[in-house]
Design a protein around this motif. Structure first.
Motif, PDB file in Angstrom:
ATOM      1  N   ASN A 277      72.797  45.152  53.439  1.00  0.00           N
ATOM      2  CA  ASN A 277      72.502  45.714  54.757  1.00  0.00           C
ATOM      3  C   ASN A 277      73.577  45.339  55.759  1.00  0.00           C
ATOM      4  OD1 ASN A 277      69.801  46.730  54.072  1.00  0.00           O
ATOM      5  ND2 ASN A 277      69.350  44.555  53.829  1.00  0.00           N
ATOM      6  N   GLN A 278      73.574  46.033  56.864  1.00  0.00           N
ATOM      7  CA  GLN A 278      74.466  45.680  57.965  1.00  0.00           C
ATOM      8  C   GLN A 278      73.725  44.729  58.900  1.00  0.00           C
ATOM      9  OE1 GLN A 278      77.644  46.695  58.642  1.00  0.00           O
ATOM     10  NE2 GLN A 278      77.734  47.700  56.647  1.00  0.00           N
ATOM     11  N   VAL A 279      74.430  43.739  59.403  1.00  0.00           N
ATOM     12  CA  VAL A 279      73.811  42.853  60.386  1.00  0.00           C
ATOM     13  C   VAL A 279      74.084  43.409  61.781  1.00  0.00           C
ATOM     14  CG1 VAL A 279      73.906  40.601  61.476  1.00  0.00           C
ATOM     15  CG2 VAL A 279      73.879  40.762  59.005  1.00  0.00           C
ATOM     16  N   ASP A 280      72.993  43.678  62.487  1.00  0.00           N
ATOM     17  CA  ASP A 280      73.109  44.133  63.868  1.00  0.00           C
ATOM     18  C   ASP A 280      72.494  43.036  64.736  1.00  0.00           C
ATOM     19  OD1 ASP A 280      72.863  45.212  66.317  1.00  0.00           O
ATOM     20  OD2 ASP A 280      71.761  47.006  65.706  1.00  0.00           O
ATOM     21  N   GLY A 281      73.327  42.395  65.523  1.00  0.00           N
ATOM     22  CA  GLY A 281      72.894  41.238  66.309  1.00  0.00           C
ATOM     23  C   GLY A 281      71.633  41.495  67.130  1.00  0.00           C
ATOM     24  N   GLY A 282      71.481  42.711  67.629  1.00  0.00           N
ATOM     25  CA  GLY A 282      70.340  43.019  68.482  1.00  0.00           C
ATOM     26  C   GLY A 282      69.021  43.091  67.739  1.00  0.00           C
ATOM     27  N   THR A 283      69.043  43.773  66.570  1.00  0.00           N
ATOM     28  CA  THR A 283      67.767  44.025  65.896  1.00  0.00           C
ATOM     29  C   THR A 283      67.522  43.092  64.723  1.00  0.00           C
ATOM     30  OG1 THR A 283      68.864  45.655  64.516  1.00  0.00           O
ATOM     31  CG2 THR A 283      67.799  46.480  66.502  1.00  0.00           C
ATOM     32  N   PHE A 284      68.519  42.256  64.395  1.00  0.00           N
ATOM     33  CA  PHE A 284      68.412  41.439  63.181  1.00  0.00           C
ATOM     34  C   PHE A 284      67.157  40.555  63.167  1.00  0.00           C
ATOM     35  CE2 PHE A 284      69.250  37.354  61.097  1.00  0.00           C
ATOM     36  CZ  PHE A 284      69.363  37.804  59.796  1.00  0.00           C
ATOM     37  N   ASP A 285      66.905  39.877  64.295  1.00  0.00           N
ATOM     38  CA  ASP A 285      65.800  38.911  64.323  1.00  0.00           C
ATOM     39  C   ASP A 285      64.438  39.583  64.136  1.00  0.00           C
ATOM     40  OD1 ASP A 285      67.242  36.489  64.640  1.00  0.00           O
ATOM     41  OD2 ASP A 285      67.737  37.126  66.681  1.00  0.00           O
ATOM     42  N   ARG A 286      64.350  40.905  64.385  1.00  0.00           N
ATOM     43  CA  ARG A 286      63.089  41.632  64.167  1.00  0.00           C
ATOM     44  C   ARG A 286      63.082  42.226  62.751  1.00  0.00           C
ATOM     45  NH1 ARG A 286      62.133  46.754  64.756  1.00  0.00           N
ATOM     46  NH2 ARG A 286      64.173  47.058  65.692  1.00  0.00           N
ATOM     47  N   GLU A 287      64.223  42.795  62.368  1.00  0.00           N
ATOM     48  CA  GLU A 287      64.332  43.494  61.091  1.00  0.00           C
ATOM     49  C   GLU A 287      64.100  42.579  59.889  1.00  0.00           C
ATOM     50  OE1 GLU A 287      67.471  47.147  60.329  1.00  0.00           O
ATOM     51  OE2 GLU A 287      68.137  45.327  61.312  1.00  0.00           O
ATOM     52  N   PHE A 288      64.721  41.414  59.930  1.00  0.00           N
ATOM     53  CA  PHE A 288      64.698  40.526  58.757  1.00  0.00           C
ATOM     54  C   PHE A 288      63.271  40.156  58.355  1.00  0.00           C
ATOM     55  CE2 PHE A 288      65.067  36.557  56.448  1.00  0.00           C
ATOM     56  CZ  PHE A 288      66.109  36.802  55.579  1.00  0.00           C
TER      57      PHE A 288
END
Lengths: 195, 216
Positions: free
Chosen positions: A52-63
């Motif tokens: 996956n791509q790490v997106d700093g904004g949504t990472f903490d919710r997505e993971f």
């Protein structure tokens, strides 16, 4: 007179020990803070290795939404059901201290995808060579349906890897950590599959 | 002015002496275990040397400051406490700042606690002398130790992988694996000590012939 002297020596030691303890707790606190920051980096690394791509904004919710995390003692298991992948963050005793591994597996085909040694304090030049890429590359695509064996004389069965020469203890410890981790993960996965 | 000049020059002489003519590894052969273990890479050798120097200086300073308060019968335990506190601190700081080097050095940073130079300087110097001179004494010992580590690290990394500080310098170099393992370290240390002793002997005879009337 002697008693008084001994008492003052004792008092001096007690005070000094307390001061040292306070000082070290403070330094350790600093270290634990840094360690917590590295925890997030580890999750990012896992997320990227899952493809996956790490997106700093949504990472903490997505993971946490797509990866189920289980803990067992010092070990953590990250299961990414969408792609039948899992990351096993394993810590176990080596010869001198803990060995910390990050292992990516494909649990449907029962193969190891990739292996990283995150930390170890094995003997430099001998056991420490488990961190070398040439050694770790052997695990890529390894079948773990039986158990993984790190051995100095391969018999040609699946799941075998060449040990580091001169590092029998470290190789043995590593083998134990990997197999225990895989077993624990399988038992978690089996429990989940039943209901 | 002249009094303090003499005192500082005496302290400075101790400092130089600790680096050269009573070097902790070449002459006293102390702390050899760690010096053989961590010198496979120049960077590791440098970090190890500086860590030892730092712990030496700070613990000497502290011991020297409280030297009149330390009860004589427990002084060794006090040294041990102070030294181990600073060693653990250095270990944690390295883990925070240089995690890779810290991993490569492994248990050897923690084992600075058992490096004989630390207890040696505390017992032989810091407990009897004022802080400034103790720090200078320890700095000399630490730099002497670092110097030997750097020499060994330079030779071993160059011979074993043709690189220095991880930068490949000799392309197509045939790795001399012996330098990377323990026996090679012993051979190299012994050779370096031989060369050092030859230099020292030469220097001594030169001094003797030049300064004959001053001989005691």
């Amino acid at each position: 007179m002697i008693a008084k002297k001994s008492l003052s020596a004792l008092a001096f030691l007690v005070i000094l020990t307390s001061l040292c303890t306070v000082f070290l707790s403070f330094t350790n606190g600093l270290y634990q803070n840094v360690k917590a920051g590295r925890q997030r980096e580890l999750r990012m690394k896992i997320w990227m290795t899952f493809g996956n791509q790490v997106d700093g904004g949504t990472f903490d919710r997505e993971f946490p939404e797509s990866v189920s995390v289980k803990e067992d003692g010092k070990n953590s298991f990250y299961q990414y059901a969408a792609r039948d992948q899992a990351a096993l963050h394993l810590t176990g005793p080596g010869l001198w201290g803990d060995i910390e591994l990050l292992m990516f597996i494909d649990y449907r085909n029962k193969t190891i995808r990739e292996m990283f040694v995150l930390s170890q304090i094995e003997t430099p030049g001998l056991g420490a060579r488990i961190s070398e890429q040439a050694f770790l590359d052997q695990f890529r695509g390894l079948d773990y349906s039986g158990s993984v064996r790190i051995t100095k004389d391969r018999s040609g069965k699946s799941g075998e890897v060449d040990a580091v020469s001169g590092a029998t203890k470290t190789s043995g410890s590593l083998e134990a950590i990997i197999n225990k981790g895989l077993e624990t993960f399988s038992s978690f996965a089996a429990k989940e599959a039943k209901p | 002015m002249s009094g303090s000049g003499i005192r500082s020059s005496k302290a400075f002489a101790t400092f130089v002496e600790n680096i050269w003519s009573s070097n902790p590894i070449f002459v006293m052969v102390l702390g050899v275990c760690s010096s053989l273990a961590v010198t496979t890479m120049l960077a590791n050798a440098l970090v190890m040397g500086l860590s030892v120097t730092f712990v030496l200086c700070v613990s000497s300073l502290l011991i020297s400051l409280v030297r009149k308060l330390i009860p004589e019968q427990v002084r060794l335990i006090v040294f041990m406490l102070i030294i181990s506190t600073f060693v653990i601190t250095v270990d944690l700081i390295l883990r925070i700042l240089l995690p890779d080097v810290s991993k490569a050095l492994g248990p050897y940073i923690g084992l600075i606690i058992t490096n004989c130079n630390l207890m040696g300087r505390a017992e032989a110097y810091a407990i009897k002398n004022p802080p400034g001179r103790s720090v200078l004494d320890s700095l000399g010992t630490g730099l002497g130790y670092t110097l030997v580590l750097l020499i060994l690290g330079f030779m071993r990394e160059l011979l074993a992988s043709g690189s220095l500080f991880g930068v490949v310098l000799l392309r197509g170099w045939t790795s001399w694996n012996l330098a990377n393992i323990a026996p090679g370290a012993f051979f190299l240390l012994a050779s370096v000590i031989i060369v050092f002793n030859m230099l020292k002997r030469k220097k001594k005879t030169a001094v003797v012939t030049a300064d004959k009337p001053r001989q005691r």
